[in-house]
Design a protein around this motif. Structure first.
Motif, PDB file in Angstrom:
ATOM      1  N   GLY A  16      10.131  22.434 150.569  1.00 10.90           N
ATOM      2  CA  GLY A  16       9.723  21.063 150.286  1.00 10.90           C
ATOM      3  C   GLY A  16       8.313  20.723 150.730  1.00 10.90           C
ATOM      4  N   MET A  17       7.536  21.748 151.062  1.00  9.12           N
ATOM      5  CA  MET A  17       6.155  21.542 151.470  1.00  9.12           C
ATOM      6  C   MET A  17       5.231  22.207 150.458  1.00  9.12           C
ATOM      7  N   THR A  18       3.991  21.727 150.392  1.00  9.17           N
ATOM      8  CA  THR A  18       2.977  22.324 149.529  1.00  9.17           C
ATOM      9  C   THR A  18       1.636  22.270 150.246  1.00  9.17           C
ATOM     10  N   SER A  19       0.676  23.000 149.730  1.00  9.50           N
ATOM     11  CA  SER A  19      -0.656  23.021 150.339  1.00  9.50           C
ATOM     12  C   SER A  19      -1.622  22.168 149.535  1.00  9.50           C
ATOM     13  N   LEU A  20      -2.435  21.413 150.252  1.00  6.26           N
ATOM     14  CA  LEU A  20      -3.540  20.694 149.620  1.00  6.26           C
ATOM     15  C   LEU A  20      -4.694  21.675 149.419  1.00  6.26           C
ATOM     16  N   GLY A  21      -5.733  21.240 148.749  1.00 10.37           N
ATOM     17  CA  GLY A  21      -6.897  22.085 148.520  1.00 10.37           C
ATOM     18  C   GLY A  21      -7.621  22.464 149.796  1.00 10.37           C
ATOM     19  N   GLU A  34       1.986  13.073 144.975  1.00 10.26           N
ATOM     20  CA  GLU A  34       2.511  12.259 143.868  1.00 10.26           C
ATOM     21  C   GLU A  34       1.375  11.808 142.953  1.00 10.26           C
ATOM     22  N   THR A  35       0.228  11.493 143.524  1.00 10.00           N
ATOM     23  CA  THR A  35      -0.908  11.024 142.731  1.00 10.00           C
ATOM     24  C   THR A  35      -1.456  12.131 141.844  1.00 10.00           C
ATOM     25  N   PHE A  36      -1.782  13.297 142.420  1.00  9.86           N
ATOM     26  CA  PHE A  36      -2.336  14.337 141.552  1.00  9.86           C
ATOM     27  C   PHE A  36      -1.267  14.951 140.657  1.00  9.86           C
ATOM     28  N   GLY A  37       0.004  14.851 141.055  1.00  9.13           N
ATOM     29  CA  GLY A  37       1.081  15.284 140.169  1.00  9.13           C
ATOM     30  C   GLY A  37       1.198  14.391 138.944  1.00  9.13           C
ATOM     31  N   THR A  38       0.956  13.106 139.115  1.00 10.90           N
ATOM     32  CA  THR A  38       0.998  12.170 137.991  1.00 10.90           C
ATOM     33  C   THR A  38      -0.197  12.380 137.071  1.00 10.90           C
ATOM     34  N   VAL A  39      -1.339  12.749 137.630  1.00 14.40           N
ATOM     35  CA  VAL A  39      -2.499  13.118 136.808  1.00 14.40           C
ATOM     36  C   VAL A  39      -2.145  14.337 135.961  1.00 14.40           C
ATOM     37  N   ASP A  69     -11.428  17.116 132.343  1.00 12.41           N
ATOM     38  CA  ASP A  69     -11.742  16.113 133.378  1.00 12.41           C
ATOM     39  C   ASP A  69     -10.533  15.861 134.274  1.00 12.41           C
ATOM     40  N   LEU A  70      -9.332  15.840 133.679  1.00 15.46           N
ATOM     41  CA  LEU A  70      -8.134  15.591 134.467  1.00 15.46           C
ATOM     42  C   LEU A  70      -7.835  16.747 135.429  1.00 15.46           C
ATOM     43  N   PHE A  71      -8.153  17.977 135.008  1.00 13.67           N
ATOM     44  CA  PHE A  71      -8.005  19.092 135.949  1.00 13.67           C
ATOM     45  C   PHE A  71      -9.003  18.942 137.093  1.00 13.67           C
ATOM     46  N   ASP A  72     -10.234  18.545 136.762  1.00 15.31           N
ATOM     47  CA  ASP A  72     -11.232  18.281 137.812  1.00 15.31           C
ATOM     48  C   ASP A  72     -10.734  17.184 138.756  1.00 15.31           C
ATOM     49  N   LEU A  73     -10.148  16.146 138.181  1.00 10.51           N
ATOM     50  CA  LEU A  73      -9.632  15.040 138.984  1.00 10.51           C
ATOM     51  C   LEU A  73      -8.512  15.520 139.896  1.00 10.51           C
ATOM     52  N   GLY A  74      -7.632  16.368 139.379  1.00  7.04           N
ATOM     53  CA  GLY A  74      -6.567  16.917 140.216  1.00  7.04           C
ATOM     54  C   GLY A  74      -7.130  17.706 141.386  1.00  7.04           C
ATOM     55  N   ALA A  75      -8.173  18.505 141.112  1.00  9.61           N
ATOM     56  CA  ALA A  75      -8.824  19.274 142.186  1.00  9.61           C
ATOM     57  C   ALA A  75      -9.454  18.335 143.205  1.00  9.61           C
ATOM     58  N   ASP A  76     -10.043  17.258 142.731  1.00  7.45           N
ATOM     59  CA  ASP A  76     -10.660  16.264 143.612  1.00  7.45           C
ATOM     60  C   ASP A  76      -9.592  15.622 144.501  1.00  7.45           C
ATOM     61  N   ARG A 145      -2.390   3.398 139.768  1.00  5.82           N
ATOM     62  CA  ARG A 145      -1.722   2.600 140.807  1.00  5.82           C
ATOM     63  C   ARG A 145      -1.471   3.439 142.052  1.00  5.82           C
ATOM     64  N   LEU A 146      -1.045   4.684 141.853  1.00  5.05           N
ATOM     65  CA  LEU A 146      -0.817   5.578 142.985  1.00  5.05           C
ATOM     66  C   LEU A 146      -2.126   5.869 143.720  1.00  5.05           C
ATOM     67  N   ALA A 147      -3.199   6.087 142.974  1.00  8.53           N
ATOM     68  CA  ALA A 147      -4.501   6.372 143.587  1.00  8.53           C
ATOM     69  C   ALA A 147      -5.013   5.174 144.383  1.00  8.53           C
TER      70      ALA A 147
END
Length: 194
Positions: A16-21, A34-39, A69-76, A145-147
């Motif tokens: 149930g854990m994951t790594s951030l960038g 949840e935010t980058f998952g929704t992106v 752009d959305l992949f870039d946003l997810g990375a951000d 909204r999540l962001a």
């Protein structure tokens, strides 16, 4: 920036854990995840939308750029901004910049020039492409909204919020473009089903 993926199944998320960038481990239900998952969800729906723009090269090219752009946003979003990023010699992180926002603004203006003025709100639907554009728009609004909630408690690139806001407008106007000439754009009639 080079990306290399040697393994898809790592078993690192089994608990149930994951790594951030940044390498930090967080729960999979963390607001940032949840935010980058929704992106990512929005990007997937735009992929479905593109099934209906294959014969529309201008619109399809816009959507291809948006997906990138959305992949870039997810990375951000998956690597919270930190003060040390601004230090000399720091490893640069991929951040959403002004160019994507400016491009979306210009495309909105260009698309709007060919549309009749609105006299009411529009009910989502019409052609299949327009329906997917509306679905993508609502998911982008949820991501926004999540962001906004995330930015209230953690560091978020302010341009990420601008990009999401502008993208939902873009998808709304695109839905109208995809319905033009179809006779399928349906206006809301307040109290019309009473």
């Amino acid at each position: 920036m080079t990306v290399r993926i040697d393994r898809v199944v790592t078993r690192g998320g089994d608990g149930g854990m994951t790594s951030l960038g940044t390498g930090e481990r967080v729960r999979k239900d963390a607001l940032r995840v949840e935010t980058f998952g929704t992106v990512d969800e929005a990007n997937a729906v735009i992929g479905m939308l593109r099934l209906h723009t294959r014969d529309r090269p201008v619109e399809d090219a816009m959507l291809a750029r948006i997906q990138n752009d959305l992949f870039d946003l997810g990375a951000d979003l998956c690597a919270p901004p930190a003060p040390e990023e601004d230090e000399p010699g720091a490893r640069p992180r991929l951040r959403v910049g002004e160019a994507a926002i400016v491009r979306l603004d210009a495309e909105i203006v260009l698309m709007n020039e060919s549309l009749p003025p609105l006299t009411s709100f529009i009910l989502p639907g019409g052609t299949p492409g327009a329906a997917y554009a509306h679905l993508a728009r609502t998911i982008v609004r949820r991501a926004e909204r999540l962001a906004v909630a995330l930015a209230a408690s953690e560091a978020v690139n302010p341009r990420a919020l601008l990009l999401l806001n502008r993208l939902s407008d873009h998808l709304f106007v695109l839905s109208r473009v995809l319905n033009v000439g179809s006779g399928q754009e349906v206006l809301w009639v307040p109290g019309g089903s009473r």
